[in-house]
Design an enzyme around this catalytic site. Structure first.
Site, PDB file in Angstrom:
ATOM      1  N   SER A   1     -14.649  -9.968 -43.752  1.00 26.19           N
ATOM      2  CA  SER A   1     -14.459 -11.106 -42.857  1.00 26.19           C
ATOM      3  C   SER A   1     -15.095 -12.369 -43.400  1.00 26.19           C
ATOM      4  O   SER A   1     -14.907 -13.444 -42.819  1.00 26.19           O
ATOM      5  CB  SER A   1     -15.009 -10.787 -41.466  1.00 26.19           C
TER       6      SER A   1
ATOM      7  N   HIS B   1      -7.276  -9.973 -44.038  1.00 23.36           N
ATOM      8  CA  HIS B   1      -8.291 -10.023 -42.992  1.00 23.36           C
ATOM      9  C   HIS B   1      -7.644  -9.905 -41.616  1.00 23.36           C
ATOM     10  O   HIS B   1      -7.026 -10.846 -41.135  1.00 23.36           O
ATOM     11  CB  HIS B   1      -9.095 -11.330 -43.125  1.00 23.36           C
TER      12      HIS B   1
ATOM     13  N   GLU C   1      -5.188 -13.000 -42.055  1.00 16.83           N
ATOM     14  CA  GLU C   1      -5.374 -13.951 -43.154  1.00 16.83           C
ATOM     15  C   GLU C   1      -5.130 -13.201 -44.473  1.00 16.83           C
ATOM     16  O   GLU C   1      -5.729 -12.144 -44.710  1.00 16.83           O
ATOM     17  CB  GLU C   1      -6.800 -14.515 -43.135  1.00 16.83           C
TER      18      GLU C   1
ATOM     19  N   ASN D   1     -12.631 -17.755 -39.400  1.00 13.44           N
ATOM     20  CA  ASN D   1     -14.054 -17.523 -39.118  1.00 13.44           C
ATOM     21  C   ASN D   1     -14.906 -18.758 -39.430  1.00 13.44           C
ATOM     22  O   ASN D   1     -15.913 -19.000 -38.770  1.00 13.44           O
ATOM     23  CB  ASN D   1     -14.584 -16.315 -39.895  1.00 13.44           C
TER      24      ASN D   1
HETATM   25  N1  CAA Z   1      -7.763  -1.339 -29.413  1.00  6.45           N
HETATM   26  C1  CAA Z   1      -6.444  -1.218 -29.171  1.00  6.45           C
HETATM   27  N2  CAA Z   1      -5.811  -1.872 -28.172  1.00  6.45           N
HETATM   28  C2  CAA Z   1      -6.560  -2.612 -27.352  1.00  6.45           C
HETATM   29  C3  CAA Z   1      -7.939  -2.778 -27.515  1.00  6.45           C
HETATM   30  C4  CAA Z   1      -8.545  -2.089 -28.606  1.00  6.45           C
HETATM   31  N3  CAA Z   1      -9.847  -2.196 -28.851  1.00  6.45           N
HETATM   32  N4  CAA Z   1      -8.402  -3.596 -26.550  1.00  6.45           N
HETATM   33  C5  CAA Z   1      -7.343  -3.937 -25.799  1.00  6.45           C
HETATM   34  N5  CAA Z   1      -6.232  -3.361 -26.286  1.00  6.45           N
HETATM   35  C6  CAA Z   1      -4.875  -3.546 -25.782  1.00  6.45           C
HETATM   36  C7  CAA Z   1      -4.635  -2.894 -24.447  1.00  6.45           C
HETATM   37  O1  CAA Z   1      -4.213  -1.558 -24.582  1.00  6.45           O
HETATM   38  C8  CAA Z   1      -3.534  -3.772 -23.887  1.00  6.45           C
HETATM   39  O2  CAA Z   1      -2.320  -3.387 -24.492  1.00  6.45           O
HETATM   40  P1  CAA Z   1      -0.911  -3.581 -23.708  1.00  6.45           P
HETATM   41  O3  CAA Z   1      -0.789  -5.028 -23.336  1.00  6.45           O
HETATM   42  O4  CAA Z   1       0.105  -3.142 -24.720  1.00  6.45           O
HETATM   43  O5  CAA Z   1      -0.979  -2.691 -22.504  1.00  6.45           O
HETATM   44  C9  CAA Z   1      -3.872  -5.177 -24.417  1.00  6.45           C
HETATM   45  O6  CAA Z   1      -4.687  -4.953 -25.571  1.00  6.45           O
HETATM   46  C10 CAA Z   1      -4.630  -5.993 -23.397  1.00  6.45           C
HETATM   47  O7  CAA Z   1      -5.798  -5.269 -23.041  1.00  6.45           O
HETATM   48  P2  CAA Z   1      -6.490  -5.279 -21.615  1.00  6.45           P
HETATM   49  O8  CAA Z   1      -5.451  -5.536 -20.550  1.00  6.45           O
HETATM   50  O9  CAA Z   1      -7.343  -4.061 -21.464  1.00  6.45           O
HETATM   51  O10 CAA Z   1      -7.546  -6.451 -21.687  1.00  6.45           O
HETATM   52  P3  CAA Z   1      -7.327  -7.976 -21.917  1.00  6.45           P
HETATM   53  O11 CAA Z   1      -6.039  -8.465 -21.433  1.00  6.45           O
HETATM   54  O12 CAA Z   1      -8.589  -8.560 -21.436  1.00  6.45           O
HETATM   55  O13 CAA Z   1      -7.271  -8.102 -23.519  1.00  6.45           O
HETATM   56  C11 CAA Z   1      -8.278  -8.466 -25.606  1.00  6.45           C
HETATM   57  C12 CAA Z   1      -8.293  -7.641 -24.321  1.00  6.45           C
HETATM   58  C13 CAA Z   1      -6.977  -8.191 -26.353  1.00  6.45           C
HETATM   59  C14 CAA Z   1      -9.463  -8.019 -26.419  1.00  6.45           C
HETATM   60  C15 CAA Z   1      -8.334  -9.985 -25.213  1.00  6.45           C
HETATM   61  O14 CAA Z   1      -9.416 -10.214 -24.355  1.00  6.45           O
HETATM   62  C16 CAA Z   1      -8.466 -10.889 -26.405  1.00  6.45           C
HETATM   63  O15 CAA Z   1      -7.495 -11.224 -27.057  1.00  6.45           O
HETATM   64  N6  CAA Z   1      -9.706 -11.308 -26.712  1.00  6.45           N
HETATM   65  C17 CAA Z   1     -10.008 -12.199 -27.827  1.00  6.45           C
HETATM   66  C18 CAA Z   1     -10.138 -11.362 -29.054  1.00  6.45           C
HETATM   67  C19 CAA Z   1     -10.402 -12.209 -30.271  1.00  6.45           C
HETATM   68  O16 CAA Z   1     -10.479 -13.443 -30.239  1.00  6.45           O
HETATM   69  N7  CAA Z   1     -10.542 -11.528 -31.395  1.00  6.45           N
HETATM   70  C20 CAA Z   1     -10.896 -12.172 -32.640  1.00  6.45           C
HETATM   71  C21 CAA Z   1     -12.349 -11.941 -32.911  1.00  6.45           C
HETATM   72  S1  CAA Z   1     -12.876 -12.713 -34.384  1.00  6.45           S
HETATM   73  C22 CAA Z   1     -12.510 -11.606 -35.561  1.00  6.45           C
HETATM   74  O17 CAA Z   1     -12.073 -10.502 -35.350  1.00  6.45           O
HETATM   75  C23 CAA Z   1     -12.760 -12.084 -36.930  1.00  6.45           C
HETATM   76  C24 CAA Z   1     -13.849 -11.421 -37.622  1.00  6.45           C
HETATM   77  O18 CAA Z   1     -13.799 -11.306 -38.822  1.00  6.45           O
HETATM   78  C25 CAA Z   1     -15.050 -10.963 -36.896  1.00  6.45           C
END
Ligand code: CAA
Length: 285
Positions: A121, A142, A154, A192
């Site tokens: 990352s 990424h 990415e 990031n």
């Molecule tokens: N693994 C697999 N699927 C998952 C999951 C996981 N850990 N968490 C949620 N899901 C799926 C659910 O099954 C659901 O799928 P369907 O729509 O097909 O039914 C969908 O995602 C939505 O989940 P929820 O309804 O339970 O919850 P939500 O609507 O609150 O969504 C979330 C959860 C997808 C995490 C959402 O809150 C979100 O997009 N959050 C922001 C995440 C983000 O910004 N990530 C980037 C982080 S930075 C990074 O990753 C870079 C790095 O290098 C660190």
């Protein structure tokens, strides 16, 4: 270089690695997942099956589809089993020496035209490629957390990456239903680098008692239309991972925007790592 990619190896089956295995297998590819020990291999299988079960329980996948996806996946503790892979994605912990060990061994295992990728990352892809004899086939892919859900990938090319490799990986990512962006090799890449300036500002506000954790998160979720506030997001990513990424970016930018947060450091040292440890900014127990 860059034949058609049908078989993919993924090294490291933690949260990101297991999620990446799922993405490839759902995309119809044959996947070989590698872990260092049977215990870690079992943990990876657990992450995968829980994710599949969740999809079934939400009616997104039926039993036969779940089985079909799982049948495309082999989990092993032998790196030598990666020999048939057209692409290998490394997702081991963010320690350059570990990545070097992996890349140093891959040259002797996979075919000359296989693509070697890292899911780092923030570490430099150019630096990770150092032990290989063929840096022209090394690239960054990424994924974002949670990998099965997040659309962005990415694709990071270095000065040495063969253009045909970049094209093949970008096309592969598109074929998986994800949205690739092609970026250069700099600390934090694009997403990031920008995201961690924002997350760090949020940390500073909380550290200075400017706002409560809950109100800060609500402000960004409700006011800026984000799916989660910055502290909830850091809990999801892992505070140790955030701390590491922040350090790498600050090491390059030296911008006050990325200056390390002592609150984050204290939380990591005391084992409050976010969701994965049951407690971070919020409690998950
Ligand atoms: N693994 C697999 N699927 C998952 C999951 C996981 N850990 N968490 C949620 N899901 C799926 C659910 O099954 C659901 O799928 P369907 O729509 O097909 O039914 C969908 O995602 C939505 O989940 P929820 O309804 O339970 O919850 P939500 O609507 O609150 O969504 C979330 C959860 C997808 C995490 C959402 O809150 C979100 O997009 N959050 C922001 C995440 C983000 O910004 N990530 C980037 C982080 S930075 C990074 O990753 C870079 C790095 O290098 C660190």
């Amino acid at each position: 270089m860059a034949k058609q990619i049908r078989t993919v190896g993924v090294i490291g089956l933690g949260t990101m690695g297991a999620g990446i295995v799922e993405v490839f297998a759902r995309g119809g590819l044959t996947v070989i997942g590698v872990e260092s020990t049977e215990e870690f291999a079992d943990r990876g299988r657990g992450i995968l099956t829980r994710s599949m079960d969740r999809a079934v329980s939400r009616g997104k996948l039926d039993e036969a589809g779940r089985q079909e996806i799982l049948d495309r996946i082999t989990v092993t503790t032998e790196m030598g089993d990666l020999a048939p892979a057209d692409l290998v994605v490394e997702a081991v912990p963010e320690v350059l020496e570990l990545k070097h060990e992996v890349f140093g061994r891959l040259d002797g295992i996979v075919a000359e035209d296989a693509v070697l990728a890292s899911n780092t990352s923030s570490l430099s892809i150019t630096a990770i490629a150092a032990p290989t004899k063929h840096p022209e086939r090394v690239i960054g892919v990424h994924f974002f957390n949670p990998a099965p859900v997040m659309q962005l990938v990415e694709v990071i090319h270095t000065l040495r990456t063969d253009q045909a490799v970049t094209d093949a990986v970008r096309d592969l990512v598109t074929g998986l239903g994800k949205r690739p962006v092609v970026v250069g090799d700099r600390a934090g890449f694009v997403a990031n680098y920008l995201l961690f300036g924002y997350l760090n500002s949020a940390l500073t506000m909380v550290e200075h008692g400017h706002v409560s954790r809950e109100d800060l998160d609500t402000a960004m979720r409700v006011g800026a239309g984000l799916p989660m506030g910055p502290l909830t997001l850091m809990d999801l990513v892992g505070l140790d991972v955030c701390h590491h990424i922040g350090d790498v970016i600050y090491g390059h930018s030296r911008s006050p925007l990325h200056a390390p947060s002592s609150m984050l450091e204290r939380m990591v040292v005391s084992g409050r790592l976010g969701r994965k440890s049951g407690r971070g900014f919020y409690s998950y127990e």
